[in-house]
Scaffold this motif. Structure first.
Motif, short mmCIF file in Angstrom:
data_model
loop_
_atom_site.label_atom_id
_atom_site.label_comp_id
_atom_site.label_asym_id
_atom_site.label_seq_id
_atom_site.Cartn_x
_atom_site.Cartn_y
_atom_site.Cartn_z
N ARG A 148 64.40 -33.68 -34.66
CA ARG A 148 64.43 -32.62 -35.67
C ARG A 148 65.81 -32.48 -36.31
NH1 ARG A 148 62.52 -28.31 -31.43
NH2 ARG A 148 61.61 -30.24 -30.64
N GLU B 156 55.86 -19.08 -30.07
CA GLU B 156 56.63 -20.29 -29.75
C GLU B 156 57.53 -20.58 -30.94
OE1 GLU B 156 56.71 -23.81 -30.62
OE2 GLU B 156 55.75 -23.27 -32.51
N SER B 157 58.67 -21.23 -30.71
CA SER B 157 59.67 -21.39 -31.78
C SER B 157 60.07 -22.84 -32.02
CB SER B 157 60.91 -20.57 -31.43
OG SER B 157 61.44 -20.96 -30.18
N GLU B 158 59.32 -23.80 -31.47
CA GLU B 158 59.71 -25.20 -31.62
C GLU B 158 59.03 -25.88 -32.82
OE1 GLU B 158 61.97 -26.76 -29.67
OE2 GLU B 158 62.32 -24.84 -28.71
N ALA C 88 55.54 -26.10 -29.18
CA ALA C 88 55.73 -26.04 -27.73
C ALA C 88 54.67 -25.13 -27.12
CB ALA C 88 57.12 -25.52 -27.40
#
Length: 293
Positions: free
Chosen positions: A100, A153-155, A131
């Motif tokens: 990323r 989730e933050s991915e 994630a």
């Protein structure tokens, strides 16, 4: 004579333009590259120069947002964050496993001496799978109350959306259900499941899943939410008990005050009687007097 000069001038300019075209040409096969994280990505740069021309090839990375510039290919080798993860295919770069952090604009620059410089830019976008989300499910709630379940989730990139399941069955969101649900609403962007007024039938095992256009994550661990009726009888009984305790305490204080336990005079009399000294006898006085003499 003036008419003869004009064709000569035009011919000279045409010769210069043609000469420049023969010196250097540059292009890319794909100006917008998209890849999933840990896959391979190729940044295409194709150029040609005249054989007798000395030239130099450089690649630079331009960070999106900040605009910071750093070298990727310089002085004949891969440098920076791509070192060890990329190699050259002629003048193009192959990144073996993108991350990323590789999302950026890349510039391929070719210069011939100091006169001719050409460049082309390639945008690289790296997509990331979501994630495993974290679920926040209350274990207990009372009927008729407002209850909110959270999932996050933050991915993932692009940003994840969310689905909720009860006992393994997917709950429909307002957008998916033509008829609004009687008891809950789902925000697919924030991951919240909100019950307007919970009922005993809402008791069950809940979990959520995050997904984007790359794929979906593993589900979070399911948690049971138990909905119980409000115990009105128990509340009334508790209020009665507390009221009786307060009343008894008040009666006790009133009784003690009535008997004078809180009176200052009663206390001082008791103290005075305790510390009153006994009177001296006449014999004791005479004995003391003779001893002094």
């Amino acid at each position: 004579m003036a008419m003869l000069r004009r064709p000569v001038q035009l011919g000279y300019l045409a010769a210069v333009c043609c000469n420049f075209a023969l010196v250097l040409s540059l292009r890319t096969d794909n100006a917008n590259v998209e890849a999933t994280e840990y896959d391979e990505a190729i940044l295409s740069c194709v150029y040609s120069v005249r054989k007798d021309s000395k030239h130099r090839l450089e690649w630079k990375k331009i960070e999106k947002g900040s605009g910071d510039v750093s070298f990727v290919y310089y002085d004949g080798e891969i440098v920076g964050a791509l070192k060890g993860r990329a190699d050259m295919i002629d003048s193009s770069i192959r990144i073996k496993n993108v991350t990323r952090r590789d999302s950026a604009t890349y510039r391929c620059e070719v210069s011939v001496s100091t006169k001719y410089v050409e460049e082309v830019e390639i945008d690289l976008t790296v997509f990331v799978l979501p994630a495993t989300p974290v679920c926040d499910v209350p274990s207990n709630a009372m009927t008729g109350t407002v209850v909110e379940l959270k999932c996050r989730e933050s991915e993932g990139f692009p940003a994840s959306q969310y689905e909720w399941y009860k006992n393994g069955v997917r709950l429909e969101s307002q957008a998916q259900n033509a008829k609004p649900s009687r008891s809950y609403t789902i925000n697919v962007k924030t991951g919240t499941l909100e019950f307007n007024t919970v009922a005993k039938t809402d008791t069950g095992l809940y979990h959520c899943e995050a997904y984007n256009n790359i794929g979906r994550s593993q589900k979070c661990n399911g948690k049971k939410m138990q909905i119980d009726d409000l115990n009105v009888g128990g509340i009334i009984a508790a209020v009665v008990v507390v009221s009786l305790v307060i009343a008894l305490c008040g009666l006790g204080v009133f009784h003690a005050q009535k008997r004078g336990y809180f009176s200052r005079g009663h206390t001082s009399q008791k103290t005075h009687s305790v510390y009153k000294s006994a009177p001296s006898t006449e014999n004791d006085f005479k004995h003391t007097k003779s001893f002094v003499i």
